[in-house]
Design an enzyme around this catalytic site. Sequence first.
Site, PDB file in Angstrom:
ATOM      1  N   TYR A  59      22.533  49.707  55.158  1.00 52.41           N
ATOM      2  CA  TYR A  59      22.696  50.224  54.475  1.00 52.41           C
ATOM      3  C   TYR A  59      23.966  51.813  54.034  1.00 52.41           C
ATOM      4  O   TYR A  59      25.315  52.025  53.720  1.00 52.41           O
ATOM      5  CB  TYR A  59      21.600  52.058  53.402  1.00 52.41           C
ATOM      6  CG  TYR A  59      21.708  52.489  52.358  1.00 52.41           C
ATOM      7  CD1 TYR A  59      22.021  52.286  50.981  1.00 52.41           C
ATOM      8  CD2 TYR A  59      21.869  54.082  52.946  1.00 52.41           C
ATOM      9  CE1 TYR A  59      22.693  53.390  50.686  1.00 52.41           C
ATOM     10  CE2 TYR A  59      21.743  55.093  52.159  1.00 52.41           C
ATOM     11  CZ  TYR A  59      22.616  54.556  50.990  1.00 52.41           C
ATOM     12  OH  TYR A  59      22.919  55.353  49.827  1.00 52.41           O
ATOM     13  N   SER A  73      23.263  65.518  47.840  1.00 50.54           N
ATOM     14  CA  SER A  73      23.897  64.080  47.505  1.00 50.54           C
ATOM     15  C   SER A  73      22.126  64.768  46.068  1.00 50.54           C
ATOM     16  O   SER A  73      21.427  64.305  46.508  1.00 50.54           O
ATOM     17  CB  SER A  73      23.037  62.792  47.604  1.00 50.54           C
ATOM     18  OG  SER A  73      22.815  61.883  47.052  1.00 50.54           O
ATOM     19  N   GLN A 112      25.966  67.511  45.525  1.00 47.73           N
ATOM     20  CA  GLN A 112      26.492  66.535  44.236  1.00 47.73           C
ATOM     21  C   GLN A 112      26.833  65.619  43.001  1.00 47.73           C
ATOM     22  O   GLN A 112      24.858  65.987  43.261  1.00 47.73           O
ATOM     23  CB  GLN A 112      27.200  65.524  45.348  1.00 47.73           C
ATOM     24  CG  GLN A 112      28.125  64.041  44.523  1.00 47.73           C
ATOM     25  CD  GLN A 112      26.709  63.556  44.932  1.00 47.73           C
ATOM     26  OE1 GLN A 112      26.374  62.931  45.138  1.00 47.73           O
ATOM     27  NE2 GLN A 112      26.998  61.927  43.323  1.00 47.73           N
ATOM     28  N   TYR A 162      25.765  63.068  40.304  1.00 44.79           N
ATOM     29  CA  TYR A 162      26.442  61.567  39.237  1.00 44.79           C
ATOM     30  C   TYR A 162      26.248  61.977  38.531  1.00 44.79           C
ATOM     31  O   TYR A 162      25.556  62.407  37.387  1.00 44.79           O
ATOM     32  CB  TYR A 162      25.599  60.281  39.527  1.00 44.79           C
ATOM     33  CG  TYR A 162      25.533  59.601  41.359  1.00 44.79           C
ATOM     34  CD1 TYR A 162      26.629  59.268  41.494  1.00 44.79           C
ATOM     35  CD2 TYR A 162      25.050  59.223  42.266  1.00 44.79           C
ATOM     36  CE1 TYR A 162      27.589  58.729  42.798  1.00 44.79           C
ATOM     37  CE2 TYR A 162      25.490  58.622  43.643  1.00 44.79           C
ATOM     38  CZ  TYR A 162      26.988  58.744  43.633  1.00 44.79           C
ATOM     39  OH  TYR A 162      26.983  58.313  44.983  1.00 44.79           O
ATOM     40  N   THR A 177      30.804  63.031  41.156  1.00 43.93           N
ATOM     41  CA  THR A 177      31.429  61.344  41.582  1.00 43.93           C
ATOM     42  C   THR A 177      32.182  60.487  40.487  1.00 43.93           C
ATOM     43  O   THR A 177      31.270  60.388  39.435  1.00 43.93           O
ATOM     44  CB  THR A 177      30.895  61.104  42.674  1.00 43.93           C
ATOM     45  OG1 THR A 177      30.088  61.549  43.925  1.00 43.93           O
ATOM     46  CG2 THR A 177      31.205  60.237  43.246  1.00 43.93           C
ATOM     47  N   ARG A 206      26.808  45.674  47.942  1.00 40.34           N
ATOM     48  CA  ARG A 206      27.208  45.621  48.896  1.00 40.34           C
ATOM     49  C   ARG A 206      25.561  44.907  49.583  1.00 40.34           C
ATOM     50  O   ARG A 206      24.792  45.013  49.313  1.00 40.34           O
ATOM     51  CB  ARG A 206      26.368  46.999  49.982  1.00 40.34           C
ATOM     52  CG  ARG A 206      27.437  47.813  50.116  1.00 40.34           C
ATOM     53  CD  ARG A 206      27.108  48.584  50.736  1.00 40.34           C
ATOM     54  NE  ARG A 206      26.048  49.320  50.094  1.00 40.34           N
ATOM     55  CZ  ARG A 206      25.533  50.931  48.722  1.00 40.34           C
ATOM     56  NH1 ARG A 206      26.364  50.958  48.139  1.00 40.34           N
ATOM     57  NH2 ARG A 206      24.527  50.885  48.978  1.00 40.34           N
ATOM     58  N   LYS A 212      35.449  63.570  43.025  1.00 37.46           N
ATOM     59  CA  LYS A 212      35.740  63.224  44.093  1.00 37.46           C
ATOM     60  C   LYS A 212      35.502  62.279  44.010  1.00 37.46           C
ATOM     61  O   LYS A 212      34.726  60.804  42.526  1.00 37.46           O
ATOM     62  CB  LYS A 212      34.172  63.264  45.188  1.00 37.46           C
ATOM     63  CG  LYS A 212      34.048  61.817  46.148  1.00 37.46           C
ATOM     64  CD  LYS A 212      32.923  62.938  47.585  1.00 37.46           C
ATOM     65  CE  LYS A 212      32.316  61.899  47.964  1.00 37.46           C
ATOM     66  NZ  LYS A 212      31.771  60.651  47.624  1.00 37.46           N
ATOM     67  N   HIS A 217      35.321  56.094  47.954  1.00 36.73           N
ATOM     68  CA  HIS A 217      32.959  56.098  48.530  1.00 36.73           C
ATOM     69  C   HIS A 217      33.037  55.243  49.526  1.00 36.73           C
ATOM     70  O   HIS A 217      32.296  54.544  49.839  1.00 36.73           O
ATOM     71  CB  HIS A 217      33.163  55.314  47.197  1.00 36.73           C
ATOM     72  CG  HIS A 217      31.546  55.841  47.120  1.00 36.73           C
ATOM     73  ND1 HIS A 217      31.381  56.688  45.998  1.00 36.73           N
ATOM     74  CD2 HIS A 217      30.328  55.868  47.006  1.00 36.73           C
ATOM     75  CE1 HIS A 217      30.037  57.674  45.750  1.00 36.73           C
ATOM     76  NE2 HIS A 217      29.545  56.583  46.776  1.00 36.73           N
ATOM     77  N   ARG A 265      32.609  51.657  50.004  1.00 36.65           N
ATOM     78  CA  ARG A 265      31.340  50.636  48.980  1.00 36.65           C
ATOM     79  C   ARG A 265      32.089  50.765  47.758  1.00 36.65           C
ATOM     80  O   ARG A 265      30.648  49.989  47.074  1.00 36.65           O
ATOM     81  CB  ARG A 265      30.295  51.946  49.012  1.00 36.65           C
ATOM     82  CG  ARG A 265      30.232  52.413  51.103  1.00 36.65           C
ATOM     83  CD  ARG A 265      29.008  54.041  50.627  1.00 36.65           C
ATOM     84  NE  ARG A 265      28.105  53.587  50.933  1.00 36.65           N
ATOM     85  CZ  ARG A 265      26.955  53.042  51.669  1.00 36.65           C
ATOM     86  NH1 ARG A 265      27.832  52.447  52.130  1.00 36.65           N
ATOM     87  NH2 ARG A 265      25.923  52.842  51.128  1.00 36.65           N
TER      88      ARG A 265
HETATM   89  C1  LIG Z   1      25.623  55.331  53.517  1.00 33.44           C
HETATM   90  C2  LIG Z   1      25.956  56.376  52.265  1.00 33.44           C
HETATM   91  C3  LIG Z   1      25.624  56.903  50.994  1.00 33.44           C
HETATM   92  C4  LIG Z   1      26.252  58.013  49.998  1.00 33.44           C
HETATM   93  N1  LIG Z   1      25.656  58.368  49.197  1.00 33.44           N
HETATM   94  C5  LIG Z   1      26.670  58.818  48.088  1.00 33.44           C
HETATM   95  C6  LIG Z   1      26.720  60.266  47.549  1.00 33.44           C
HETATM   96  O1  LIG Z   1      25.196  60.169  47.029  1.00 33.44           O
HETATM   97  N2  LIG Z   1      26.914  60.543  46.886  1.00 33.44           N
HETATM   98  C7  LIG Z   1      28.341  60.669  46.497  1.00 33.44           C
HETATM   99  O2  LIG Z   1      29.288  60.779  46.004  1.00 33.44           O
HETATM  100  N3  LIG Z   1      29.142  59.468  48.124  1.00 33.44           N
HETATM  101  C8  LIG Z   1      27.847  59.311  48.441  1.00 33.44           C
HETATM  102  N4  LIG Z   1      28.616  57.994  50.138  1.00 33.44           N
HETATM  103  C9  LIG Z   1      29.798  58.156  49.837  1.00 33.44           C
HETATM  104  C10 LIG Z   1      30.176  59.424  50.654  1.00 33.44           C
HETATM  105  O3  LIG Z   1      30.146  60.981  49.836  1.00 33.44           O
HETATM  106  C11 LIG Z   1      31.690  59.482  51.423  1.00 33.44           C
HETATM  107  O4  LIG Z   1      32.437  60.141  49.839  1.00 33.44           O
HETATM  108  C12 LIG Z   1      32.210  58.118  52.018  1.00 33.44           C
HETATM  109  O5  LIG Z   1      31.385  58.382  53.298  1.00 33.44           O
HETATM  110  C13 LIG Z   1      32.998  58.764  53.064  1.00 33.44           C
HETATM  111  O6  LIG Z   1      33.582  57.763  54.319  1.00 33.44           O
HETATM  112  P1  LIG Z   1      32.950  57.663  55.776  1.00 33.44           P
HETATM  113  O7  LIG Z   1      31.222  57.853  55.850  1.00 33.44           O
HETATM  114  O8  LIG Z   1      34.105  57.110  56.632  1.00 33.44           O
HETATM  115  O9  LIG Z   1      33.369  59.177  56.013  1.00 33.44           O
HETATM  116  C14 LIG Z   1      27.670  57.549  50.852  1.00 33.44           C
HETATM  117  C15 LIG Z   1      28.292  57.515  52.142  1.00 33.44           C
HETATM  118  C16 LIG Z   1      27.161  56.302  52.581  1.00 33.44           C
HETATM  119  C17 LIG Z   1      28.200  55.767  53.595  1.00 33.44           C
END
Ligand SMILES: Cc1cc2nc3c(=O)[nH]c(=O)nc-3n(C[C@H](O)[C@H](O)[C@H](O)COP(=O)(O)O)c2cc1C
Length: 389
Positions: free
Chosen positions: A25, A107, A128, A130, A156, A165, A252, A276, A279
């Site tokens: 994940y 989050s 954060q 949604y 976000t 994914r 964001k 993100h 993702r």
């Molecule tokens: C496992 C995972 C869960 C995430 N969940 C959220 C989330 O709940 N809300 C959000 O705004 N971004 C989420 N993100 C994005 C992160 O806030 C961030 O933008 C991202 O991890 C940055 O990239 P990096 O992991 O390469 O540092 C998530 C990222 C990952 C890896």
Amino acid sequence: MPHITEIEDLKRIYRRRVPRMFYDYCESGAWSEQTFRDNSTDFDLLRLRQRVAVDMAGRSTATQMIGEDVAMPVALAPVGLTGMQHADGEILAAKAAEKAGVPFTLSTLSICSIEDVAANTTKPFWFQVYTLKDTDFMERLFERARTAGCSAIVITLDLQVQGQRHKDIKNGLSAPPKLTPKSIANMMTKVPWGLEMLGTKRRSFGNVVGHAKGVSDPSSLSSWTAEAFDPSLDWARIAEFKRMWGGKVILKGILDAEDARRAVDVGADAIVVSNHGGRQLDGAISSIRALPEIVEAVGDQIEVHMDSGIRSGQDVLKAVALGAKGTFIGRSFIYGLGAMGQKGVETALEVIRKELDTTMALCGRKNIQDVDRDILLIDDDFYRWRRKG
Ligand SMILES: Cc1cc2nc3c(=O)[nH]c(=O)nc-3n(C[C@H](O)[C@H](O)[C@H](O)COP(=O)(O)O)c2cc1C
């Protein structure tokens, strides 16, 4: 105790310790994962100018993000299901951030609730959100964040619809994890993780279950998230959320200069240049490549932050040199958390702080606030992906 000298060391321990479903994940991007990979490798197109014989005594990485003092320009990014990577994960990460003097962002889809994190920390954190269709739920969420003393909300914008994914579908990702022969077989090899999980009550989505209509039981959450996210989100709705909250707002998920200008128009306090962590839109450019154009467009009107792909202090320094006033790390702190809980997040932050400090010094700068593009040598290919009119 193993020698931890870089973020990669934490990732190796994390991989061994946490069930496959949660490792996958974290360690995946959308579809072909091109953007996920580019986010890190594009930092290689930026090299650093070595300078010598500059007085390096009394260095400082301290600065401010949205007017708050930070020990270095690094915040913990919001990461859903953090409490599945390690029992009580959000509380532990928030404590580590507090100790290191950097902001923590919780989050919406966390396991520990806003109230849980507030009760276990002393410094205000960021929350954060949604953007969900249910306005009542949003209002209550803002109210809960206010009561908890959150000093900013991070809205976000890049998850109006969800990227895919592959591994999450194949693994049947859920919180708490569904017990299938495959997941049980894997979890039996992760005994310390399992025992710690059995020792906490926090195993589902703390901000949602029992608070959102129709989600009293966790098994209905996946259908709730599919229906709850607001696909009709637009700038008018963002302005409405800003009014509803009444405090500082960080937007964001911006990757385009035109969107950055709209963020200035709605009166946001800062934006995070982000895809993100690769993702969402697979095929989007990396955040580090998107950063200079956005800084040029709005950098004098709004604070620009950046995330996606940061795995070292050198990466942080490069982002700052291109005009970011702050950065966020996602996976880099999750590796630490999964590897060794609060201590692991503290280690991840200390690794990055040391790398940032030493790299800055070897570039001939002693204050992070004086770092600019002059410390960089930029490959011509860095500006390769441009809109052609
Ligand atoms: C496992 C995972 C869960 C995430 N969940 C959220 C989330 O709940 N809300 C959000 O705004 N971004 C989420 N993100 C994005 C992160 O806030 C961030 O933008 C991202 O991890 C940055 O990239 P990096 O992991 O390469 O540092 C998530 C990222 C990952 C890896």
